[in-house]
Structure formats: C-alpha cells, structure tokens
Write a protein that holds these residues in place. Structure first.
Motif, PDB file in Angstrom:
ATOM      1  N   PRO A  29      32.212   4.662  35.698  1.00 18.12           N
ATOM      2  CA  PRO A  29      31.358   5.465  35.797  1.00 18.12           C
ATOM      3  C   PRO A  29      30.745   6.384  34.300  1.00 18.12           C
ATOM      4  O   PRO A  29      29.926   7.006  34.678  1.00 18.12           O
ATOM      5  N   TYR A  30      32.033   6.305  33.265  1.00 13.97           N
ATOM      6  CA  TYR A  30      31.896   7.743  32.202  1.00 13.97           C
ATOM      7  C   TYR A  30      31.015   6.637  30.862  1.00 13.97           C
ATOM      8  O   TYR A  30      30.745   7.343  30.053  1.00 13.97           O
ATOM      9  N   ARG A  31      31.292   5.207  31.349  1.00 17.24           N
ATOM     10  CA  ARG A  31      30.721   4.395  29.599  1.00 17.24           C
ATOM     11  C   ARG A  31      29.567   4.935  29.505  1.00 17.24           C
ATOM     12  O   ARG A  31      29.562   4.675  28.354  1.00 17.24           O
ATOM     13  N   ASN A  32      28.657   5.412  30.315  1.00 19.41           N
ATOM     14  CA  ASN A  32      27.246   5.674  29.562  1.00 19.41           C
ATOM     15  C   ASN A  32      27.567   7.391  28.927  1.00 19.41           C
ATOM     16  O   ASN A  32      26.513   7.526  27.757  1.00 19.41           O
ATOM     17  N   ASP A  33      28.384   8.140  29.150  1.00 19.44           N
ATOM     18  CA  ASP A  33      28.203   9.171  29.102  1.00 19.44           C
ATOM     19  C   ASP A  33      29.369   8.940  27.302  1.00 19.44           C
ATOM     20  O   ASP A  33      29.540  10.317  26.742  1.00 19.44           O
ATOM     21  N   LEU A  34      30.463   8.359  27.514  1.00 16.71           N
ATOM     22  CA  LEU A  34      31.464   8.880  25.874  1.00 16.71           C
ATOM     23  C   LEU A  34      31.721   7.253  26.160  1.00 16.71           C
ATOM     24  O   LEU A  34      31.231   6.174  26.203  1.00 16.71           O
ATOM     25  N   ARG A  35      31.921   7.362  24.390  1.00 17.75           N
ATOM     26  CA  ARG A  35      32.149   6.226  23.895  1.00 17.75           C
ATOM     27  C   ARG A  35      34.418   5.684  23.572  1.00 17.75           C
ATOM     28  O   ARG A  35      34.904   6.732  24.115  1.00 17.75           O
ATOM     29  N   ILE A  36      34.313   4.755  24.744  1.00 17.99           N
ATOM     30  CA  ILE A  36      35.658   4.131  24.825  1.00 17.99           C
ATOM     31  C   ILE A  36      36.227   2.695  24.374  1.00 17.99           C
ATOM     32  O   ILE A  36      35.235   2.013  24.542  1.00 17.99           O
ATOM     33  N   GLU A  37      37.129   3.472  23.762  1.00 15.23           N
ATOM     34  CA  GLU A  37      38.044   2.378  22.690  1.00 15.23           C
ATOM     35  C   GLU A  37      39.114   2.466  23.306  1.00 15.23           C
ATOM     36  O   GLU A  37      39.696   3.245  23.136  1.00 15.23           O
ATOM     37  N   THR A  38      39.409   1.343  23.841  1.00 10.11           N
ATOM     38  CA  THR A  38      40.404   0.208  23.862  1.00 10.11           C
ATOM     39  C   THR A  38      41.632  -0.440  23.244  1.00 10.11           C
ATOM     40  O   THR A  38      41.547  -1.436  23.052  1.00 10.11           O
ATOM     41  N   ASP A  39      42.959   0.162  22.166  1.00 13.56           N
ATOM     42  CA  ASP A  39      43.202  -1.184  21.903  1.00 13.56           C
ATOM     43  C   ASP A  39      44.769  -1.479  22.206  1.00 13.56           C
ATOM     44  O   ASP A  39      45.196  -1.032  24.016  1.00 13.56           O
ATOM     45  N   ASP A  40      45.985  -1.723  21.854  1.00 15.86           N
ATOM     46  CA  ASP A  40      46.853  -2.113  22.517  1.00 15.86           C
ATOM     47  C   ASP A  40      48.303  -0.656  22.352  1.00 15.86           C
ATOM     48  O   ASP A  40      49.008  -1.444  23.661  1.00 15.86           O
ATOM     49  N   ILE A  41      47.411   0.511  22.073  1.00 18.28           N
ATOM     50  CA  ILE A  41      48.741   1.682  22.368  1.00 18.28           C
ATOM     51  C   ILE A  41      48.307   2.783  22.653  1.00 18.28           C
ATOM     52  O   ILE A  41      48.258   3.340  23.864  1.00 18.28           O
ATOM     53  N   SER A  42      46.630   3.020  22.618  1.00 15.90           N
ATOM     54  CA  SER A  42      45.412   3.651  23.385  1.00 15.90           C
ATOM     55  C   SER A  42      44.257   3.315  23.921  1.00 15.90           C
ATOM     56  O   SER A  42      43.938   2.469  22.963  1.00 15.90           O
ATOM     57  N   THR A  43      43.923   4.328  24.516  1.00 14.18           N
ATOM     58  CA  THR A  43      42.068   4.669  24.511  1.00 14.18           C
ATOM     59  C   THR A  43      41.720   5.592  24.293  1.00 14.18           C
ATOM     60  O   THR A  43      41.631   6.772  24.261  1.00 14.18           O
ATOM     61  N   LEU A  44      40.533   5.741  23.053  1.00 11.43           N
ATOM     62  CA  LEU A  44      40.014   6.536  22.837  1.00 11.43           C
ATOM     63  C   LEU A  44      39.031   6.755  23.076  1.00 11.43           C
ATOM     64  O   LEU A  44      38.028   6.179  23.735  1.00 11.43           O
ATOM     65  N   MET A  45      38.738   7.824  23.804  1.00 11.80           N
ATOM     66  CA  MET A  45      37.669   8.157  24.942  1.00 11.80           C
ATOM     67  C   MET A  45      37.142   9.800  23.140  1.00 11.80           C
ATOM     68  O   MET A  45      37.949  10.732  23.115  1.00 11.80           O
ATOM     69  N   VAL A  46      35.633   9.885  22.942  1.00 11.30           N
ATOM     70  CA  VAL A  46      34.775  10.741  22.179  1.00 11.30           C
ATOM     71  C   VAL A  46      33.597  11.353  23.597  1.00 11.30           C
ATOM     72  O   VAL A  46      32.671  10.623  24.020  1.00 11.30           O
ATOM     73  N   GLY A  47      33.558  12.440  23.532  1.00 11.47           N
ATOM     74  CA  GLY A  47      31.785  13.156  23.748  1.00 11.47           C
ATOM     75  C   GLY A  47      32.621  14.125  24.348  1.00 11.47           C
ATOM     76  O   GLY A  47      33.145  15.139  24.600  1.00 11.47           O
ATOM     77  N   ALA A  48      31.216  14.689  25.248  1.00 12.48           N
ATOM     78  CA  ALA A  48      31.231  16.068  26.006  1.00 12.48           C
ATOM     79  C   ALA A  48      32.643  16.736  26.859  1.00 12.48           C
ATOM     80  O   ALA A  48      33.039  15.418  27.522  1.00 12.48           O
ATOM     81  N   PRO A  49      33.309  17.310  26.990  1.00 12.81           N
ATOM     82  CA  PRO A  49      34.520  18.109  27.167  1.00 12.81           C
ATOM     83  C   PRO A  49      34.001  17.728  29.252  1.00 12.81           C
ATOM     84  O   PRO A  49      35.230  17.375  29.930  1.00 12.81           O
ATOM     85  N   GLY A  50      32.837  17.663  29.559  1.00 13.66           N
ATOM     86  CA  GLY A  50      32.547  17.799  30.992  1.00 13.66           C
ATOM     87  C   GLY A  50      33.293  15.696  31.483  1.00 13.66           C
ATOM     88  O   GLY A  50      33.883  15.975  32.264  1.00 13.66           O
TER      89      GLY A  50
END
Length: 203
Positions: A29-50
């Motif tokens: 549900p958050y993929r339109n609001d956040l940049r989400i990138e997953t690799d073999d170690i972690s998932t990066l999420m970038v965007g507003a804190p809400g």
C-alpha cells in the motif's frame, strides 16, 4: 531534505523465506508514496515520515502476528548532508519545529502517541537517538528522554539506548515522534533500533 531507512527482517524459523516475503507484502500500500528497494541484506525506504513509519510498523506487526520469534533492525536518517534532497521527503512537522520550544514539542509528541491506533500486536524495541552536528545535542536528547518516560511505551533505560514495550501502534508512533521532534529541524538526526516479538527469552 532526505529521509529514509534501511530495514532488515530476521525471522527465527526454518520458513524464514516465506515469512520475509509475506512481510514485504505489507509494503504494497505504500509503494506509491515511498521509494522501496530490496536487496539481499536490507530494504531501503525513502519518503515522507508519515508513510515511512507506517510501512515499517506494518511490516513488523504483520510478521509479529505469527508464533515465531522475529527481530528487525532499522537505521533511520533525516537531513544527512551526504544525500541529495528528495521532494518526496516533505515533512510538515519539521517545517514548523524550528519555531517551537522543547516543551511544546514534547507536548505535541505525547498527543500523537496517545492518539495512535492500536494494532493488537505486542512488541519490544530498543533504540538510540543520535543528534549530529549540534552543539546543544544533549539538551535535545534529554528532552527526548523526558518525553519517552511519559509516553506510556517506556520500559527502561539501558546503556546507550532506551527500551520501549507495548502495542506496535503507539510504540512506532513514539519512535516517529522521537525522530521528528528532537534535534535540529533541518539538521542530521538518526535512529538505530532493534525490534523483537515472540522472543522465547523471559520478558
């Protein structure tokens, strides 16, 4: 400003792949609001804190509903001078925080935690707040600690960190408020946290 998190999930089960993949579906549900990138170690999420904190909360609360012990490590950062500004990271709280006193920020933080919806999932968290490049950083940290002790999610202080316990909704709202209300509004602030649920160790 750049606001983001690196998130790593650790299910303590032989079906860890299934747990991780089902947990990541909570981010849909958050993929339109956040940049989400997953690799073999972690998932990066970038965007507003809400949406950022809501996504992290829903990810962990979703997997914590199962019977297995699960842990999560999160590194949060805002205002890092080494990252480019990102327009998706706009935050109204930070826009007005510079004009607010510490007492006013504490009051608003407590109101937000009180209003947080319950998830029905009990979790434990320990975290550390780091206020970077601020001569009055200890005033901000002590102010945050005072807020934490009144938040209703405070468990105890530990060396180098603070323990929180309670429903995932108020606990993650406590973390969001600590991240946004304390430290310079346009400065570099980070949080390092570990969350745990269903641990076999005595609570």
């Amino acid at each position: 400003m750049f606001i983001g998190a690196q998130v790593s999930l650790y299910p303590m089960t032989t079906d860890f792949v299934g747990v991780i993949l089902s947990g990541l579906s909570a981010l849909d549900p958050y993929r339109n609001d956040l940049r989400i990138e997953t690799d073999d170690i972690s998932t990066l999420m970038v965007g507003a804190p809400g949406p950022l904190f809501d996504a992290i909360r829903d990810l962990f609360a979703g997997v914590a509903k199962g019977p297995d012990h699960v842990a999560m490590h999160v590194t949060l950062s805002r205002g890092c001078p080494g990252e480019p500004d990102d327009p998706s990271c706009r935050c109204d709280i930070l826009a007005v925080a510079q004009s607010q006193s510490l007492a006013e920020r504490q009051r608003l933080a407590l109101e937000a935690v009180t209003a947080a919806p319950l998830s029905g999932v009990e979790i434990d968290v320990q975290f550390s707040l780091y206020v970077m490049g601020s001569g009055g950083h200890m005033d901000e940290i002590y102010g945050c600690i005072a807020f934490l002790k009144d938040s209703g999610t405070f468990l105890r202080s530990k060396n180098f960190c603070t323990r929180l316990r309670g429903d995932a909704g108020p606990v993650f709202e406590t973390l969001r408020q600590a991240f946004l209300r304390f430290g310079p509004a346009q400065g570099h602030v980070t949080i390092d946290l570990t969350a745990s649920a269903n641990s076999p160790s005595a609570r």
